[in-house]
Design an enzyme around this catalytic site. Structure first.
Site, short mmCIF file in Angstrom:
data_model
loop_
_atom_site.label_atom_id
_atom_site.label_comp_id
_atom_site.label_asym_id
_atom_site.label_seq_id
_atom_site.Cartn_x
_atom_site.Cartn_y
_atom_site.Cartn_z
N LEU A 145 0.85 -1.21 0.00
CA LEU A 145 0.00 0.00 0.00
C LEU A 145 0.87 1.25 0.00
O LEU A 145 0.99 1.96 0.99
CB LEU A 145 -0.93 0.01 1.21
CG LEU A 145 -2.11 0.99 1.09
CD1 LEU A 145 -3.13 0.47 0.08
CD2 LEU A 145 -2.78 1.22 2.44
N GLY A 146 1.54 1.46 -1.16
CA GLY A 146 2.31 2.69 -1.37
C GLY A 146 1.46 3.66 -2.18
O GLY A 146 0.23 3.60 -2.16
N ARG A 147 2.12 4.54 -2.94
CA ARG A 147 1.37 5.53 -3.74
C ARG A 147 0.43 4.84 -4.73
O ARG A 147 -0.74 5.19 -4.86
CB ARG A 147 2.35 6.43 -4.51
CG ARG A 147 3.18 7.37 -3.65
CD ARG A 147 4.22 8.08 -4.48
NE ARG A 147 5.24 7.12 -4.94
CZ ARG A 147 6.50 7.15 -4.48
NH1 ARG A 147 6.86 8.02 -3.55
NH2 ARG A 147 7.39 6.29 -4.95
N ILE A 148 0.94 3.84 -5.43
CA ILE A 148 0.12 3.15 -6.44
C ILE A 148 -0.94 2.29 -5.75
O ILE A 148 -2.11 2.27 -6.15
CB ILE A 148 1.02 2.32 -7.39
CG1 ILE A 148 1.85 3.28 -8.26
CG2 ILE A 148 0.19 1.36 -8.24
CD1 ILE A 148 2.94 2.61 -9.06
N ARG A 170 4.87 -4.49 4.82
CA ARG A 170 5.82 -4.91 5.85
C ARG A 170 5.32 -4.41 7.21
O ARG A 170 5.37 -5.11 8.21
CB ARG A 170 7.20 -4.32 5.56
CG ARG A 170 8.05 -5.13 4.61
CD ARG A 170 9.27 -4.36 4.15
NE ARG A 170 8.85 -3.19 3.36
CZ ARG A 170 9.71 -2.47 2.63
NH1 ARG A 170 11.00 -2.78 2.67
NH2 ARG A 170 9.30 -1.45 1.91
N ILE A 216 0.73 -5.74 -11.33
CA ILE A 216 1.18 -4.57 -12.09
C ILE A 216 2.50 -4.05 -11.50
O ILE A 216 2.92 -2.94 -11.81
CB ILE A 216 0.12 -3.45 -12.09
CG1 ILE A 216 -0.42 -3.15 -10.68
CG2 ILE A 216 -1.05 -3.81 -13.00
CD1 ILE A 216 0.43 -2.25 -9.82
N ARG A 233 6.07 -6.14 -10.30
CA ARG A 233 7.20 -6.78 -10.96
C ARG A 233 6.95 -8.29 -11.00
O ARG A 233 6.44 -8.86 -10.03
CB ARG A 233 8.50 -6.50 -10.22
CG ARG A 233 9.03 -5.07 -10.40
CD ARG A 233 9.52 -4.83 -11.83
NE ARG A 233 10.10 -3.50 -12.02
CZ ARG A 233 9.42 -2.44 -12.45
NH1 ARG A 233 8.14 -2.53 -12.68
NH2 ARG A 233 10.03 -1.28 -12.64
N ASP A 252 0.56 -7.78 -16.05
CA ASP A 252 1.25 -6.78 -16.86
C ASP A 252 2.75 -7.01 -16.83
O ASP A 252 3.49 -6.50 -17.68
CB ASP A 252 0.96 -5.37 -16.32
CG ASP A 252 1.57 -4.26 -17.18
OD1 ASP A 252 2.15 -3.31 -16.62
OD2 ASP A 252 1.46 -4.37 -18.42
N GLU A 270 10.81 -10.81 -18.59
CA GLU A 270 10.28 -10.05 -19.74
C GLU A 270 11.34 -9.92 -20.83
O GLU A 270 12.52 -9.82 -20.48
CB GLU A 270 9.83 -8.66 -19.26
CG GLU A 270 8.63 -8.74 -18.33
CD GLU A 270 8.28 -7.39 -17.71
OE1 GLU A 270 7.55 -7.38 -16.70
OE2 GLU A 270 8.76 -6.37 -18.23
N HIS A 292 3.58 -5.19 -20.16
CA HIS A 292 4.18 -4.16 -19.30
C HIS A 292 3.84 -2.77 -19.81
O HIS A 292 4.72 -1.96 -20.15
CB HIS A 292 5.71 -4.33 -19.22
CG HIS A 292 6.32 -3.64 -18.02
ND1 HIS A 292 7.43 -4.11 -17.37
CD2 HIS A 292 5.96 -2.51 -17.36
CE1 HIS A 292 7.74 -3.30 -16.36
NE2 HIS A 292 6.87 -2.31 -16.34
C1 8YV Z 1 8.73 1.57 -16.89
C2 8YV Z 1 7.85 0.78 -14.88
O1 8YV Z 1 9.34 2.65 -16.43
O2 8YV Z 1 7.93 2.87 -13.84
C3 8YV Z 1 8.19 1.66 -13.75
O3 8YV Z 1 8.72 1.14 -12.75
O4 8YV Z 1 7.97 -0.38 -14.80
C4 8YV Z 1 7.44 1.37 -16.14
O5 8YV Z 1 6.76 2.55 -16.01
C5 8YV Z 1 8.58 1.68 -18.30
O6 8YV Z 1 8.13 0.47 -18.66
C6 8YV Z 1 9.90 1.95 -19.07
O7 8YV Z 1 10.78 2.73 -18.51
#
Ligand code: 8YV
Length: 319
Positions: free
Chosen positions: A156-159, A179, A234, A236, A260, A265, A283
């Site tokens: 639960l950060g900004r996003i 955490r 969304i 990693r 995503d 990748e 992504h």
């Molecule tokens: C990438 C991202 O930055 O901001 C991130 O952490 O994964 C994406 O916004 C983008 O895919 C390329 O730089």
């Protein structure tokens, strides 16, 4: 007495010309992607480089940082920094900036977009119509309701907060796992990720990447989410044990997934490509004109501030 133009090593081309031109206004640019022999260029000019531009998906290792004895600032395009050895840079008093805030909306929008597309089988429905199956014997299956359901947010950060705000719009019950519990938010905290998964209809991953969160969403968490649960990522790919996730989707022990990001990748496990209960995109969470322009501008803002004051404006806090 004219001072020499500072030299900036650029690993990543800013996708918007205005921002790229702003870099050129303040720095003598080494656009490494244009170099026949990048290593030779770095070896030849290593002592001149004081700043570096990279991105969230461009490996920026301690080895590269150590080749640049006068490097003072790294400006990254993206909010995630697991591809950059930030700790090593900071230990050498090198500032590292990223592009926080400007992409919260689009990343959170895609999280809800993947959640809706997976729950309501939008990808499957699209293929059904494009495959000329509508009106044939092949009946389209009923999907899963989203409104008033339970969403668990991991990170639960900004996003994560932007995702919670959107989930309220769907009258969803929200709980989160971090955490530590956040004293500044009134959302229900679940200290056990397994318990959160067992409770949730939808589990949304919005944590940072890197070794600390590698396979945080492991087989136990995936099985706790269960045959009626849907996983959304969304953040990693490394945060999820991808093999365990794929096996659970194939066996039916996990109900569905909207993805995503992936562990390696742009490689996406073939098994995912034949599953109708999975939505897979490349992504693109921040990939809108508006957001990528804002990200490019913020990289240029950081580099420009460093050129003028010696300080970046959105530094990554000390790790
Ligand atoms: C990438 C991202 O930055 O901001 C991130 O952490 O994964 C994406 O916004 C983008 O895919 C390329 O730089």
């Amino acid at each position: 007495m004219t001072t020499a133009t500072p030299v900036l090593l650029q690993l990543f081309a800013l996708p918007f010309p205005e921002a790229q031109q702003r870099l050129a206004q303040h720095f003598d640019l080494i656009e490494l992607w244009k170099a026949q022999d990048p290593d030779a260029v770095i070896a030849a000019r290593r002592n001149e480089v004081v700043a570096l531009v990279t991105s969230a998906m461009t490996p920026t290792s301690a080895a590269l940082i150590d080749k640049l004895p006068n490097l003072r600032a790294i400006c990254s395009h993206g909010v995630g920094y697991d591809a950059i050895d930030v700790k090593h840079a900071q230990q050498k008093s090198i500032q590292v900036s990223n592009t926080p805030e400007v992409l919260n909306d689009c990343v959170a929008d895609l999280a809800l977009g993947l959640l809706l597309a997976t729950a309501r089988k939008l990808g499957h429905a699209e293929r059904y119509v494009r495959g000329n199956l509508w009106g044939t014997e092949a009946k389209f299956p009923l999907a899963v309701k989203v409104s008033h359901k339970k969403i668990g947010i991991v990170g639960l950060g900004r996003i994560g907060m932007a995702i919670a705000q959107r989930a309220k719009g769907f009258d969803m019950e929200i709980r989160y796992h971090n955490r530590r519990q956040r004293a500044d938010v009134g959302l229900a905290y679940e200290p056990s990720l397994v318990q959160l998964a067992a409770w949730a209809d939808f589990l949304v991953i919005a944590t940072v990447g890197g070794p600390e969160t590698r396979h945080l969403v492991n087989e136990e968490v995936i099985k706790a989410l269960g045959p009626d649960g849907i996983l959304i990522n969304i953040a990693r790919g490394t945060v999820v044990d991808e093999t365990a996730m794929v096996n659970a989707l194939v066996s039916g022990e996990l109900g569905g997934a909207g993805l995503d990001v992936y562990e390696s990748e742009p490689t996406v496990p073939d098994a995912l490509k034949s599953l109708d209960n999975v939505v897979i995109v490349p992504h693109v969470a921040s990939a809108t004109n508006e957001t990528r322009k804002a990200m490019s501008d913020l990289v240029a803002d950081n580099a420009e501030a460093f050129a003028k004051t010696g300080e970046v404006i959105t530094p990554i806090p000390p790790l």
